[in-house]
Design an enzyme around this catalytic site. Structure first.
Site, PDB file in Angstrom:
ATOM      1  N   HIS A 206     -18.969 -37.609 -34.314  1.00  0.00           N
ATOM      2  CA  HIS A 206     -20.049 -37.135 -35.163  1.00  0.00           C
ATOM      3  C   HIS A 206     -20.136 -35.620 -35.099  1.00  0.00           C
ATOM      4  O   HIS A 206     -19.533 -34.985 -34.224  1.00  0.00           O
ATOM      5  CB  HIS A 206     -21.397 -37.722 -34.719  1.00  0.00           C
ATOM      6  CG  HIS A 206     -21.808 -37.287 -33.339  1.00  0.00           C
ATOM      7  ND1 HIS A 206     -21.202 -37.754 -32.185  1.00  0.00           N
ATOM      8  CD2 HIS A 206     -22.746 -36.389 -32.916  1.00  0.00           C
ATOM      9  CE1 HIS A 206     -21.747 -37.190 -31.132  1.00  0.00           C
ATOM     10  NE2 HIS A 206     -22.684 -36.349 -31.544  1.00  0.00           N
ATOM     11  N   ASP A 208     -23.292 -32.509 -35.178  1.00  0.00           N
ATOM     12  CA  ASP A 208     -24.728 -32.379 -34.941  1.00  0.00           C
ATOM     13  C   ASP A 208     -25.368 -31.702 -36.151  1.00  0.00           C
ATOM     14  O   ASP A 208     -24.875 -30.675 -36.620  1.00  0.00           O
ATOM     15  CB  ASP A 208     -24.994 -31.552 -33.684  1.00  0.00           C
ATOM     16  CG  ASP A 208     -24.454 -32.225 -32.421  1.00  0.00           C
ATOM     17  OD1 ASP A 208     -24.352 -33.464 -32.420  1.00  0.00           O
ATOM     18  OD2 ASP A 208     -24.135 -31.509 -31.451  1.00  0.00           O
ATOM     19  N   HIS A 263     -17.204 -34.280 -32.568  1.00  0.00           N
ATOM     20  CA  HIS A 263     -16.956 -34.573 -31.159  1.00  0.00           C
ATOM     21  C   HIS A 263     -17.339 -36.012 -30.844  1.00  0.00           C
ATOM     22  O   HIS A 263     -18.003 -36.685 -31.637  1.00  0.00           O
ATOM     23  CB  HIS A 263     -17.719 -33.595 -30.254  1.00  0.00           C
ATOM     24  CG  HIS A 263     -19.181 -33.488 -30.553  1.00  0.00           C
ATOM     25  ND1 HIS A 263     -19.686 -32.863 -31.685  1.00  0.00           N
ATOM     26  CD2 HIS A 263     -20.285 -33.918 -29.876  1.00  0.00           C
ATOM     27  CE1 HIS A 263     -21.012 -32.912 -31.686  1.00  0.00           C
ATOM     28  NE2 HIS A 263     -21.401 -33.562 -30.604  1.00  0.00           N
ATOM     29  N   ARG A 273     -21.357 -40.617 -16.173  1.00  0.00           N
ATOM     30  CA  ARG A 273     -21.466 -39.277 -16.751  1.00  0.00           C
ATOM     31  C   ARG A 273     -22.897 -39.071 -17.228  1.00  0.00           C
ATOM     32  O   ARG A 273     -23.468 -39.923 -17.908  1.00  0.00           O
ATOM     33  CB  ARG A 273     -20.494 -39.115 -17.917  1.00  0.00           C
ATOM     34  CG  ARG A 273     -20.483 -37.707 -18.528  1.00  0.00           C
ATOM     35  CD  ARG A 273     -19.364 -37.564 -19.560  1.00  0.00           C
ATOM     36  NE  ARG A 273     -19.255 -36.200 -20.045  1.00  0.00           N
ATOM     37  CZ  ARG A 273     -19.910 -35.720 -21.105  1.00  0.00           C
ATOM     38  NH1 ARG A 273     -20.711 -36.525 -21.788  1.00  0.00           N
ATOM     39  NH2 ARG A 273     -19.770 -34.470 -21.473  1.00  0.00           N
TER      40      ARG A 273
END
Length: 331
Positions: A206, A208, A263, A273
């Protein structure tokens, strides 16, 4: 009684390239914010990658560590407890489901408004979690990261010879700025070892929609960005630095000179993570269009729209969709 069932691995999107020995991309621009030539390097990075890493950023490590500690405390809680802080509507706790249009990932998250819209009492019923501690940790972190973001945006404007240099940063500083903050937790996924070198998607590809995104994560890899040549490359983790993304709105304001970077995040079979992302957005009524000084002698590539119009449109799409296409001019 609600029975919580664990989705099977088959329900999640996968990538078929091997991630057993990730090849990390070591040419990502590194910007030392203490150096006088940073403004030009930032412009170059935004043109070439739409993405860069910043060091010597002056965000105190104790502020980062405090928020990370609170986040780990929350995400370590049993799922039934965490669900008390949800659903994400849009703010609050979410698990697996990303948005309203069918996207899912191996991720759980907290989405928060950076103004007074979010009621931290959502966390008060979560056993062992103090909502005031979370509120204070988020407030301190967002304040420091927003300050750094504005400095970067002003350096960027200076590098583009735009005056006044607060043309971007004033949108984040506005008391009605529609900025949000997100904590993402990607639990380890041991089952991916059974997928014959296929990678499970933690968060799908996607861009941002906001102006700028500021990412910090722990020392676990997983982030990938898409290069101009169409290749996905893995970003080496660095828990002491920040990673900056160009957002869709900045792409429009620079008339496409900067590209909003696509990304995604892949899962890890052993380590969890944790990432913290500040999304710097303008006020809802702000008009977004190419800056006049950047379209002298050329055509505007985009129609003018308000941030509210774009945000409303973006949240009707799937993650991987090109959200800007309906706002492009047919030249």
């Amino acid at each position: 009684m609600v029975v919580l069932t664990k989705p099977t691995i088959d329900h999640f999107p996968i990538v078929k390239n091997s991630f057993k020995s990730p090849s990390f991309f070591n040419d990502i621009p590194v910007i030392d914010l203490s150096k006088p030539d940073s403004k030009n390097l930032i412009v170059n990075a935004c043109e070439e990658f739409g993405f860069f890493k910043v060091i010597n950023h002056d965000v105190p490590m104790e502020i980062i560590s405090k928020l990370e500690s609170e986040a780990i405390k929350f995400f370590s809680s049993p799922l039934p407890e965490k669900l008390k802080a949800g659903p994400a509507d849009p703010f609050g706790y979410g698990n697996k489901k990303i948005g309203q249009n069918g996207d899912i990932g191996w991720v759980e998250y907290i989405l928060l408004s950076t103004n007074s819209e979010f009621n931290y009492q959502k966390f008060s019923s979560v056993l062992g979690v103090n909502p005031e501690n979370i509120r204070a940790a988020v407030s301190d972190y967002v304040s420091a990261v927003k300050k750094m973001s504005c400095e970067i945006l002003e350096m960027l404007a200076e590098g583009l010879n735009i005056h006044p240099t607060n043309v971007f940063s004033k949108l984040l500083m506005d008391e009605k700025s529609d900025s949000v903050f997100r904590l993402n937790h990607y639990p380890p996924c041991p089952d991916i070892q059974e997928l014959n070198a296929k990678n499970l998607i933690g968060f799908g590809e996607h861009t941002d929609p906001q102006i700028i995104s500021v990412l910090r994560s722990n020392n676990t890899s997983g982030l990938q960005i898409l290069l101009k040549n169409g290749h996905w490359i893995s970003v080496p983790s660095d828990q002491n630095s920040f990673f900056i993304n160009v957002g869709d709105s900045l792409q429009v304001m620079t008339n496409g000179r900067f590209k909003s970077v696509k990304h995604r995040v892949l899962t890890n079979s052993v380590k969890s993570r944790l990432s913290m992302i500040y999304f710097g957005g303008p006020p809802l009524t702000e008009k977004i269009a190419p800056l006049p000084s950047l379209i002298e002698g050329t055509d505007s590539l985009y129609k003018e729209f308000t941030w509210f119009e774009y945000k409303k449109s973006a949240y009707k799409t799937r993650l991987a969709d090109n959200r800007l296409v309906r706002f492009e001019k047919n030249l």
